[in-house]
Scaffold this motif. Structure first.
Motif, short mmCIF file in Angstrom:
data_model
loop_
_atom_site.label_atom_id
_atom_site.label_comp_id
_atom_site.label_asym_id
_atom_site.label_seq_id
_atom_site.Cartn_x
_atom_site.Cartn_y
_atom_site.Cartn_z
N VAL A 35 0.83 -1.21 0.00
CA VAL A 35 0.00 0.00 0.00
C VAL A 35 0.86 1.25 0.00
O VAL A 35 0.52 2.26 -0.63
N GLU A 36 2.01 1.20 0.66
CA GLU A 36 2.89 2.35 0.68
C GLU A 36 3.55 2.57 -0.68
O GLU A 36 3.69 3.70 -1.14
N VAL A 37 3.95 1.50 -1.33
CA VAL A 37 4.55 1.61 -2.66
C VAL A 37 3.53 2.19 -3.64
O VAL A 37 3.83 3.11 -4.41
N ILE A 38 2.30 1.68 -3.59
CA ILE A 38 1.24 2.16 -4.49
C ILE A 38 0.95 3.63 -4.20
O ILE A 38 0.83 4.44 -5.13
N THR A 39 0.85 3.99 -2.93
CA THR A 39 0.55 5.37 -2.56
C THR A 39 1.67 6.31 -3.01
O THR A 39 1.41 7.39 -3.53
N ARG A 40 2.92 5.88 -2.83
CA ARG A 40 4.04 6.72 -3.27
C ARG A 40 4.00 6.92 -4.78
O ARG A 40 4.26 8.03 -5.26
N LEU A 93 -4.11 3.37 -12.01
CA LEU A 93 -3.50 2.86 -10.77
C LEU A 93 -4.50 2.90 -9.62
O LEU A 93 -4.66 1.92 -8.89
N VAL A 94 -5.18 4.02 -9.47
CA VAL A 94 -6.14 4.17 -8.37
C VAL A 94 -7.29 3.17 -8.54
O VAL A 94 -7.68 2.50 -7.58
N LYS A 95 -7.79 3.04 -9.74
CA LYS A 95 -8.90 2.10 -9.99
C LYS A 95 -8.47 0.66 -9.71
O LYS A 95 -9.17 -0.10 -9.05
N ALA A 96 -7.29 0.28 -10.21
CA ALA A 96 -6.83 -1.10 -10.08
C ALA A 96 -6.47 -1.46 -8.64
O ALA A 96 -6.55 -2.62 -8.26
N SER A 97 -6.09 -0.48 -7.84
CA SER A 97 -5.61 -0.77 -6.50
C SER A 97 -6.55 -0.32 -5.39
O SER A 97 -6.25 -0.49 -4.21
N ALA A 98 -7.71 0.22 -5.73
CA ALA A 98 -8.62 0.80 -4.73
C ALA A 98 -8.94 -0.16 -3.59
O ALA A 98 -8.96 0.25 -2.42
N GLY A 141 -7.41 0.99 1.40
CA GLY A 141 -8.04 1.31 2.67
C GLY A 141 -8.31 2.79 2.80
O GLY A 141 -8.86 3.42 1.89
N PRO A 142 -7.85 3.41 3.91
CA PRO A 142 -8.13 4.83 4.14
C PRO A 142 -7.41 5.77 3.16
O PRO A 142 -7.73 6.94 3.09
N HIS A 143 -6.45 5.23 2.40
CA HIS A 143 -5.73 6.06 1.43
C HIS A 143 -6.54 6.24 0.14
O HIS A 143 -6.23 7.14 -0.65
N ARG A 186 -8.50 9.35 -4.66
CA ARG A 186 -9.60 9.61 -5.61
C ARG A 186 -9.93 11.10 -5.67
O ARG A 186 -10.18 11.65 -6.74
N ASP A 187 -9.93 11.76 -4.52
CA ASP A 187 -10.21 13.21 -4.47
C ASP A 187 -9.13 13.99 -5.23
O ASP A 187 -9.45 14.91 -5.98
N GLY A 188 -7.88 13.62 -5.02
CA GLY A 188 -6.79 14.29 -5.73
C GLY A 188 -6.88 14.07 -7.23
O GLY A 188 -6.67 15.00 -8.02
N LEU A 189 -7.21 12.84 -7.62
CA LEU A 189 -7.39 12.52 -9.04
C LEU A 189 -8.51 13.38 -9.64
O LEU A 189 -8.34 13.99 -10.70
N LYS A 190 -9.62 13.45 -8.96
CA LYS A 190 -10.75 14.24 -9.46
C LYS A 190 -10.36 15.72 -9.60
O LYS A 190 -10.71 16.36 -10.60
N SER A 191 -9.63 16.23 -8.63
CA SER A 191 -9.19 17.63 -8.70
C SER A 191 -8.31 17.87 -9.93
O SER A 191 -8.45 18.89 -10.61
N LEU A 192 -7.43 16.92 -10.21
CA LEU A 192 -6.57 17.05 -11.39
C LEU A 192 -7.39 16.96 -12.68
O LEU A 192 -7.15 17.70 -13.63
N GLN A 193 -8.36 16.06 -12.70
CA GLN A 193 -9.21 15.94 -13.88
C GLN A 193 -9.99 17.23 -14.12
O GLN A 193 -10.12 17.68 -15.26
N LEU A 194 -10.51 17.82 -13.06
CA LEU A 194 -11.25 19.08 -13.21
C LEU A 194 -10.32 20.22 -13.62
O LEU A 194 -10.69 21.06 -14.45
N ALA A 195 -9.11 20.25 -13.06
CA ALA A 195 -8.13 21.28 -13.45
C ALA A 195 -7.75 21.13 -14.91
O ALA A 195 -7.59 22.12 -15.63
N PHE A 196 -7.65 19.89 -15.38
CA PHE A 196 -7.33 19.66 -16.78
C PHE A 196 -8.46 20.20 -17.67
O PHE A 196 -8.22 20.89 -18.65
N ARG A 197 -9.70 19.90 -17.30
CA ARG A 197 -10.85 20.37 -18.07
C ARG A 197 -10.86 21.90 -18.13
O ARG A 197 -11.07 22.50 -19.17
N GLU A 198 -10.58 22.53 -16.99
CA GLU A 198 -10.57 23.99 -16.92
C GLU A 198 -9.43 24.58 -17.76
O GLU A 198 -9.58 25.63 -18.37
N ALA A 199 -8.31 23.89 -17.82
CA ALA A 199 -7.14 24.40 -18.56
C ALA A 199 -7.27 24.19 -20.07
O ALA A 199 -6.58 24.86 -20.84
N SER A 200 -8.15 23.32 -20.48
CA SER A 200 -8.27 22.98 -21.90
C SER A 200 -9.04 24.05 -22.67
O SER A 200 -10.13 24.45 -22.26
#
Length: 111
Positions: free
Chosen positions: A16-21, A62-67, A71-73, A78-92
């Motif tokens: 879990v630590e390797v995946i999170t890193r 990675l997040v989908k495959a390892s969800a 656990g609590p990570h 997922r929240d960070g991923l969503k924020s990046l996806q929204l930032a990408f949409r806004e930047a496009s």
């Protein structure tokens, strides 16, 4: 440090630590490619939406495959991923259709 010492150290790190890193590294790199580290992202010399798309898609996979293992990570990733996806949409200049943005084949449409 020898290769054997490196291997032993990696063997001692929980998966879990390797995946999170790895996820945090992908998130950080995507944020840089979106220009989010700069005061004005629109003028960032680091902005590269093609590269950001690749990083966000890899992160989503990675997040989908390892969800189930995260656990609590899982939620913060997922929240960070969503924020990046929204930032990408806004930047496009021409945002992708819902469900077609980076990583959305793994996460579903992001709004």
């Amino acid at each position: 440090m020898t290769d054997n010492q490196n291997i032993r150290e990696l063997a001692d790190i929980p998966a879990v630590e390797v995946i999170t890193r790895a996820a945090v590294m992908l998130m950080s790199a995507a944020a840089e490619k979106l220009g989010l580290a700069d005061e004005n992202p629109d003028e960032s010399p680091h902005r590269d939406l093609d590269e950001a798309r690749r990083l966000i898609t890899a992160l989503a996979g990675l997040v989908k495959a390892s969800a189930e293992y995260l656990g609590p990570h899982a939620r913060p990733l997922r929240d960070g991923l969503k924020s990046l996806q929204l930032a990408f949409r806004e930047a496009s200049a021409f945002p992708d259709e819902p469900g077609q943005g980076p990583g959305e084949r793994f996460t579903g449409p992001v709004r």
